[in-house]
Enzyme design. Sequence first.
Site, short mmCIF file in Angstrom:
data_model
loop_
_atom_site.label_atom_id
_atom_site.label_comp_id
_atom_site.label_asym_id
_atom_site.label_seq_id
_atom_site.Cartn_x
_atom_site.Cartn_y
_atom_site.Cartn_z
CG ASP A 126 4.23 -11.19 101.41
OD1 ASP A 126 3.43 -10.99 100.48
OD2 ASP A 126 5.36 -11.68 101.20
CB SER A 127 2.11 -14.78 99.84
OG SER A 127 3.14 -14.06 99.21
CG HIS A 156 9.51 -11.54 95.96
ND1 HIS A 156 8.28 -11.57 96.57
CD2 HIS A 156 10.17 -12.66 96.35
CE1 HIS A 156 8.20 -12.67 97.30
NE2 HIS A 156 9.33 -13.35 97.18
CB CYS A 182 5.55 -8.03 92.79
SG CYS A 182 5.97 -9.63 93.53
CB CYS A 210 0.84 -9.61 99.91
SG CYS A 210 0.63 -10.82 98.60
CD GLU A 213 10.61 -16.66 97.83
OE1 GLU A 213 11.05 -17.58 98.52
OE2 GLU A 213 9.85 -15.78 98.28
#
Length: 268
Positions: free
Chosen positions: A12-13, A190, A188, A75, A154
């Site tokens: 993932d990023s 997250h 996504c 991702c 985040e």
Amino acid sequence: MSNKEGYIGVFDSGIGGLTVAGSIMKSLPNENIIYFGDTAHLPYGTKSEKQIREYALNDVTFLSKFDLKALVIACNTADSVAKGTLEEQFDIPIYGVIEPASHMAARTTKNNRIGVMATAATVRSQAYTRTIHWYNDQAEVFSLACPLLVPLVENGRYRKDDIVVTTVLQEYLDQLLVHDVDTIVLGCTHYPLLMDAISSLVPDLNIISSSEAAAETLRRSLIEQDLLKETPGSTRRYYVSDDPDHFHENAVLFLGDEIQAEAELVRV
Ligand code: DGL
């Protein structure tokens, strides 16, 4: 090492792909997993396609040094932009998150009106729209870039009793609800953390998490290919391209208390 014992490589990023890794660990607890988070280049969702492709190629070049039996692009942004390029370059079975979530949305919508929440790059690629249409040509897809959600998560802001979270979510959800959608894809990495908050705002909607859908597709595919690891116990290794301490502190948000994710720093 036989193929069954090989690693499932997940990238993932950054840290968000741990939602996908966590779903894989739950449904395939014996599998060896190697996770790479490209934290030096997070976020991907605001970058150009060329840049995202370049990062994804570097990520998989690093992971391909290990004995991989499968690779998961955990991702949505990298999947939407770089999956074809990765398939051309690497001889490893590659699984994404968009295909399984699109399939589930296309199958479970009742009114054929589907909302997709994702990063700007994923929305721009139209990968969800194309894939959902491939499974259900009657479906109308309404995609919405939700750039405020990754920074919120985040920063540990995802709970349903957090007024900042519910205010931002309500504004985004309203833009999908005007289209009378009955299904929303959390497109996504997250967003699965926002599942409770979203479900409490729109309790009657069918909410699809790309993480769980991806883990289930991988599980079925490994069974079909007779590639499930049979020996008990699993090795899990974590690598990041920047700030392993931040990764370790925040991994708990994505994996829960019971898994300690100590990451090693690598330059890619
Ligand atoms: N991992 C990205 C995704 O699923 C979200 C974070 C980013 O923009 O890099 O689209």
